[in-house]
Design an enzyme around this catalytic site. Structure first.
Site, mmCIF file in Angstrom:
data_model
loop_
_atom_site.group_PDB
_atom_site.id
_atom_site.type_symbol
_atom_site.label_atom_id
_atom_site.label_comp_id
_atom_site.label_asym_id
_atom_site.label_seq_id
_atom_site.Cartn_x
_atom_site.Cartn_y
_atom_site.Cartn_z
ATOM 1 N N ALA A 137 0.861 -1.186 0.000
ATOM 2 C CA ALA A 137 0.000 0.000 0.000
ATOM 3 C C ALA A 137 0.892 1.228 0.000
ATOM 4 O O ALA A 137 2.026 1.185 0.491
ATOM 5 C CB ALA A 137 -0.928 0.001 1.213
ATOM 6 N N ALA A 139 0.543 5.442 0.880
ATOM 7 C CA ALA A 139 -0.263 6.559 1.373
ATOM 8 C C ALA A 139 0.523 7.855 1.198
ATOM 9 O O ALA A 139 1.621 7.866 0.643
ATOM 10 C CB ALA A 139 -0.649 6.331 2.831
ATOM 11 N N SER A 140 -0.058 8.936 1.670
ATOM 12 C CA SER A 140 0.567 10.238 1.461
ATOM 13 C C SER A 140 1.845 10.412 2.275
ATOM 14 O O SER A 140 2.745 11.137 1.868
ATOM 15 C CB SER A 140 -0.421 11.349 1.807
ATOM 16 O OG SER A 140 -0.903 11.186 3.131
ATOM 17 N N ALA A 142 3.606 7.562 3.820
ATOM 18 C CA ALA A 142 4.466 6.381 3.862
ATOM 19 C C ALA A 142 3.949 5.332 2.893
ATOM 20 O O ALA A 142 2.860 5.465 2.316
ATOM 21 C CB ALA A 142 4.512 5.818 5.289
ATOM 22 N N GLN A 143 4.751 4.289 2.727
ATOM 23 C CA GLN A 143 4.308 3.109 1.994
ATOM 24 C C GLN A 143 4.780 1.869 2.747
ATOM 25 O O GLN A 143 5.730 1.922 3.528
ATOM 26 C CB GLN A 143 4.819 3.115 0.560
ATOM 27 C CG GLN A 143 6.307 3.159 0.384
ATOM 28 C CD GLN A 143 6.678 3.433 -1.080
ATOM 29 O OE1 GLN A 143 6.168 4.338 -1.718
ATOM 30 N NE2 GLN A 143 7.577 2.602 -1.609
ATOM 31 N N VAL A 144 4.083 0.759 2.505
ATOM 32 C CA VAL A 144 4.303 -0.460 3.285
ATOM 33 C C VAL A 144 4.825 -1.562 2.373
ATOM 34 O O VAL A 144 4.262 -1.802 1.286
ATOM 35 C CB VAL A 144 2.996 -0.913 3.966
ATOM 36 C CG1 VAL A 144 3.231 -2.195 4.760
ATOM 37 C CG2 VAL A 144 2.469 0.185 4.884
ATOM 38 N N LYS A 158 6.916 -0.125 7.339
ATOM 39 C CA LYS A 158 6.262 1.145 7.034
ATOM 40 C C LYS A 158 7.364 2.187 6.881
ATOM 41 O O LYS A 158 8.012 2.570 7.848
ATOM 42 C CB LYS A 158 5.288 1.531 8.144
ATOM 43 C CG LYS A 158 4.455 2.759 7.834
ATOM 44 C CD LYS A 158 3.416 3.011 8.927
ATOM 45 C CE LYS A 158 2.563 4.223 8.617
ATOM 46 N NZ LYS A 158 1.542 4.466 9.689
ATOM 47 N N ASP A 292 -8.841 6.086 14.732
ATOM 48 C CA ASP A 292 -9.231 5.866 13.332
ATOM 49 C C ASP A 292 -9.493 4.379 13.082
ATOM 50 O O ASP A 292 -8.836 3.761 12.246
ATOM 51 C CB ASP A 292 -8.117 6.387 12.416
ATOM 52 C CG ASP A 292 -8.581 6.522 10.963
ATOM 53 O OD1 ASP A 292 -9.800 6.639 10.747
ATOM 54 O OD2 ASP A 292 -7.723 6.522 10.067
#
Length: 554
Positions: A137, A139-140, A142-144, A158, A292
């Site tokens: 995945a 995201a704005s 980080a990435q995994v 991460k 969240d």
């Protein structure tokens, strides 16, 4: 106005980018009012104040959401925070903000290899037996990536995006200044506490950028569920984790988004109850909760276990606030409008609110649920209606409570996806009762009383010293009373500018008259030169006055 706040050219490029996006989405007037266009003009940059026809046809909420998406990670995160503020925005705006997805194109692995090696202290291939260079995945922030340790343990890496912090810090500086401008220039918006919202947002985002803080959050929540094996929190591998990298156990399970595809062997009703009790425990018992808990952060594991991931955003509720939450929920369940009104007025801290009107609206609201069995109550909808009433009365909740209400609403949605007969009110009742009983327990009352007595004693002990100091200051004539009236200051600035233009206009007129007399009375070359220079000075002064008037009117 904004230019003076920046104080340096370090944020100028970001100001230009933000102004260009706002103009493209039809917010050119906002750019002008905030002084961004003037700042860019002083720096020699030009903006074209024209929008696009297809964008102009969008609804305002959709235009704001698309602008936030284009402005980048800071503003996407801000939109996601605003999606929790049903007390500030109507449902159509909340729905638009809810569409903001924290997703971004993945950074090529070669672009993060150097940063990853620096954080690991060695080359990645020397640490991990396997490492998938294609991210699971992105995201704005980080990435995994999935990997496997030398002992065979599957882990998730991460990785923070390289170079993201300077951009976010520039955005936060600009947002802080914009909040100050809003409070100074728009008194009717002060009750929404823009500076407080931005301050809380900046604190939350900076902590979210620090992956070691996320690891500590995960460990704290894992410790609170240490005696409940049905709740799983991934273990953090601290020897490789830090500010820019988080290495944790990989969770292999059914994601919350795929709840409809749960295989046989899962007890949906039991999963709903366990999830509800976990969130209720975090909020009402621990006062430290996952802020969240959406579908992407929940996994269903064999043996009807649940796993929570991504603890970058957490909420905190002190003991006094938890008691107030318990009173509110208890008042809603027992349909006690007076209690609900009292709690809401205390939260909103609005001295000018019409309490009688609010009480009447709350009474009408709770009366709608008269006779409805607890199992049929839609708790999420009830909370949504309550914050809607607050919004209609111009009242705003503190940010921590907005996160808590959002978590409750999300929780009930997840529970009803698993079990249509999910009864969150029934699950919450024991926790509410425990919080209320604990607040009124003899030892708790004695502790609060003792604290009050100590505070009063400290105040009385320091009173003679404070009075003596005040009298000394008064005798020296140094006692001052400062009254800050921002609108009056702005009016004074306008008068000062008008006086400057008037003075320059008088000087220009005097130069014209004097130069004309000098040229007509005496024909000598020196006098003619003086008259000519006077006309040149008058022309420059007149141009200055015209430009000043034009810029001020614009």
């Amino acid at each position: 106005m904004l230019w003076e706040a920046l104080g340096a050219a370090r944020d100028l490029g970001r100001v230009h980018d933000i102004a260009a996006v706002l103009i493209r989405y039809g917010f050119g007037d906002l750019v002008q009012r905030l002084g961004m266009a003037r700042a860019l003009e002083r720096a020699g940059k030009v903006l074209h104040l024209r929008g696009q026809d297809d964008i102009a046809r969008l609804e305002p909420a959709a235009r704001v959401r698309r602008a936030l998406e284009e402005l980048g990670p800071t503003f996407v995160k801000l939109g996601q925070i605003l999606a929790t503020r049903a007390d500030l925005f109507p449902p159509d705006w909340i729905a638009e903000f809810g569409k903001l997805q924290d997703a971004a194109p993945a950074v090529p692995f070669e672009a993060i290899r150097a940063q990853l090696a620096e954080d690991l202290g060695d080359l990645p291939e020397n640490i991990f037996a396997e490492l998938d260079t294609t991210p699971l995945a992105a995201a704005s922030l980080a990435q995994v990536h999935r990997a496997r340790l030398a002992d065979g343990t599957p882990v998730a890496l991460k990785v923070r995006r390289p170079g993201i912090r300077p951009v976010i810090e520039a955005d936060l500086r600009l947002l802080a200044r914009l909040a100050e401008i809003v409070e100074a220039e728009a008194p009717d918006l002060r009750r929404y506490r823009p500076r407080e919202v931005v301050r809380q947002f900046a604190h939350s985002l900076r902590r979210e950028l620090d992956f070691s803080a996320e690891g500590r959050n995960a460990e704290r929540i894992a410790a609170s569920f240490a005696d409940q094996p049905e709740i799983v929190v991934p273990r953090i591998h601290w020897q490789w984790s830090g500010e820019r990298l988080n290495v944790q156990d990989f969770i292999e399970g059914v994601p919350g988004r795929a709840v409809a595809a749960l295989p046989e062997g899962f007890d949906r009703r039991l999963l709903a109850r366990r999830g509800a009790r976990a969130v209720l425990k975090m909020v009402l018992e621990d006062g430290f909760f996952h802020a969240d808990p959406h579908q992407g952060n929940v996994f269903y594991l064999p043996d009807n276990r649940l796993a929570f991931i991504d603890f970058g955003m957490v909420g905190r509720l002190p003991e006094a606030r938890r008691y107030e939450v318990a009173e509110l929920l208890h008042g809603l369940v027992d349909r006690d409008g007076g209690l609900v009104t009292q709690v809401l007025l205390g939260w909103s801290d609005a001295a000018e609110a019409d309490s009688e009107s609010l009480r009447a609206d709350i009474d009408r609201f709770v009366d709608e649920y008269h006779g409805v069995p607890l199992k049929q109550l839609d708790f999420g909808a009830m909370l949504g209606d309550v914050v809607g009433i607050l919004r209609e009365h111009g009242l705003a909740l503190p940010p921590d409570l907005a996160l808590m209400i959002k978590a409750f609403i999300t929780l009930e949605g997840l529970g009803r996806q698993l079990d249509p007969d999910f009864d969150i009110a029934g699950e919450a009742a024991p926790y509410l009762r425990e919080v209320i009983l604990a607040h009124h327990a003899p030892d708790a009352i004695a502790k609060r009383g003792w604290r009050g007595l100590v505070s009063v004693a400290d105040l009385l002990a320091g009173l003679p010293h404070d009075l003596a100091r005040l009298l000394r200051i008064a005798r020296r004539g140094s006692l001052k009373l400062e009254v800050d009236v921002p609108p009056l200051k702005a009016f004074g600035d306008q008068l000062d500018r008008a006086a400057s233009r008037l003075t320059m206009g008088i000087v220009t007129a005097a130069l014209i008259v004097g130069s004309s007399i000098a040229l007509t009375v005496n024909r000598s070359d020196s006098v003619s030169l003086i008259g000519l220079l006077g006309f040149v000075g008058a022309m420059l002064g007149g141009l200055w006055v015209l430009v000043s008037v034009w810029r001020g009117g614009r």
